[in-house]
Design an enzyme around this catalytic site. Structure first.
Site, short mmCIF file in Angstrom:
data_model
loop_
_atom_site.label_atom_id
_atom_site.label_comp_id
_atom_site.label_asym_id
_atom_site.label_seq_id
_atom_site.Cartn_x
_atom_site.Cartn_y
_atom_site.Cartn_z
N HIS A 63 0.86 -1.18 0.00
CA HIS A 63 0.00 0.00 0.00
C HIS A 63 0.89 1.24 0.00
O HIS A 63 2.05 1.19 0.43
CB HIS A 63 -0.90 0.01 1.23
CG HIS A 63 -1.95 -1.05 1.20
ND1 HIS A 63 -3.10 -0.95 1.96
CD2 HIS A 63 -2.04 -2.23 0.54
CE1 HIS A 63 -3.86 -2.03 1.75
NE2 HIS A 63 -3.22 -2.82 0.90
N GLU A 99 1.12 3.89 1.82
CA GLU A 99 1.70 4.30 3.10
C GLU A 99 2.84 3.37 3.52
O GLU A 99 3.88 3.83 4.00
CB GLU A 99 0.62 4.31 4.19
CG GLU A 99 -0.50 5.30 3.94
CD GLU A 99 -1.67 4.73 3.12
OE1 GLU A 99 -2.74 5.35 3.12
OE2 GLU A 99 -1.51 3.66 2.50
N CYS A 108 -5.90 2.34 5.62
CA CYS A 108 -6.58 1.10 6.02
C CYS A 108 -6.01 0.65 7.36
O CYS A 108 -5.02 1.22 7.84
CB CYS A 108 -6.37 0.02 4.94
SG CYS A 108 -4.69 -0.67 4.95
N CYS A 114 -2.20 -0.07 7.23
CA CYS A 114 -1.39 1.13 7.08
C CYS A 114 -1.43 2.01 8.33
O CYS A 114 -0.43 2.62 8.70
CB CYS A 114 -1.82 1.91 5.86
SG CYS A 114 -1.50 1.01 4.32
#
Length: 155
Positions: A52, A54, A82, A85
């Site tokens: 992801h 991040e 999310c 993250c």
């Protein structure tokens, strides 16, 4: 530079990643008014479900700074993180987080993390992912070794 400049960079990364065939998420990590690292969602491009934006940015910032402790840093991300993250952001000790879209916006385009938020608070036996504790006495050996190690680095 203003916080809007850094947020616009995270948003630009998210748009660029869509054009590159990736997911619509971008992130920037800033310290002392300077961009330390950038990341964009690479899940489908790298076949890595943890890539992801991040997490990618956190990995790059830690490498660039030579430390796992990102205290003093700020994360700008194009969307509310999310659960994975968000956890990574806490583990990295990032001081502040700014985000553009929220999780309802993400759910509206097919990135719905609500079920994970609901699952995390449940006891392991009640989660939809079958979880079974196995060999806890043997697993304790690593924890015992950690506690006794004079060379451990707490994090």
């Amino acid at each position: 530079m203003t916080v809007e400049v850094f947020m616009r960079r995270a948003i630009a990364l998210s748009c660029e990643q869509v054009e590159a065939g990736g997911g619509p998420f971008g992130a920037v990590i800033v310290r002392n008014g300077e961009i330390i690292a950038e990341g964009a969602n690479e899940v489908t491009l790298a076949n890595d479900p943890t890539a992801h934006a991040e997490v990618v940015a956190i990995r790059r910032a830690a490498q660039a700074l030579g430390t796992f402790d990102l205290s003093g840093c700020t994360l700008f991300t194009s969307c509310e993180p999310c659960p994975m993250c968000l956890g990574a952001t806490y583990w990295a000790r990032i001081d502040q987080l700014f985000y553009g879209n929220d999780r309802r916006d993400a759910a509206g385009i097919g990135f719905d993390d609500e079920f994970i938020y609901r699952e995390v608070v449940l006891p392991p036996v009640a989660r939809s992912l079958k979880m079974t504790r196995l060999l806890p006495d043997e697993a304790q050996a690593a924890f015992d070794a950690w506690c006794k190690s004079p060379d451990k680095v707490s994090y």
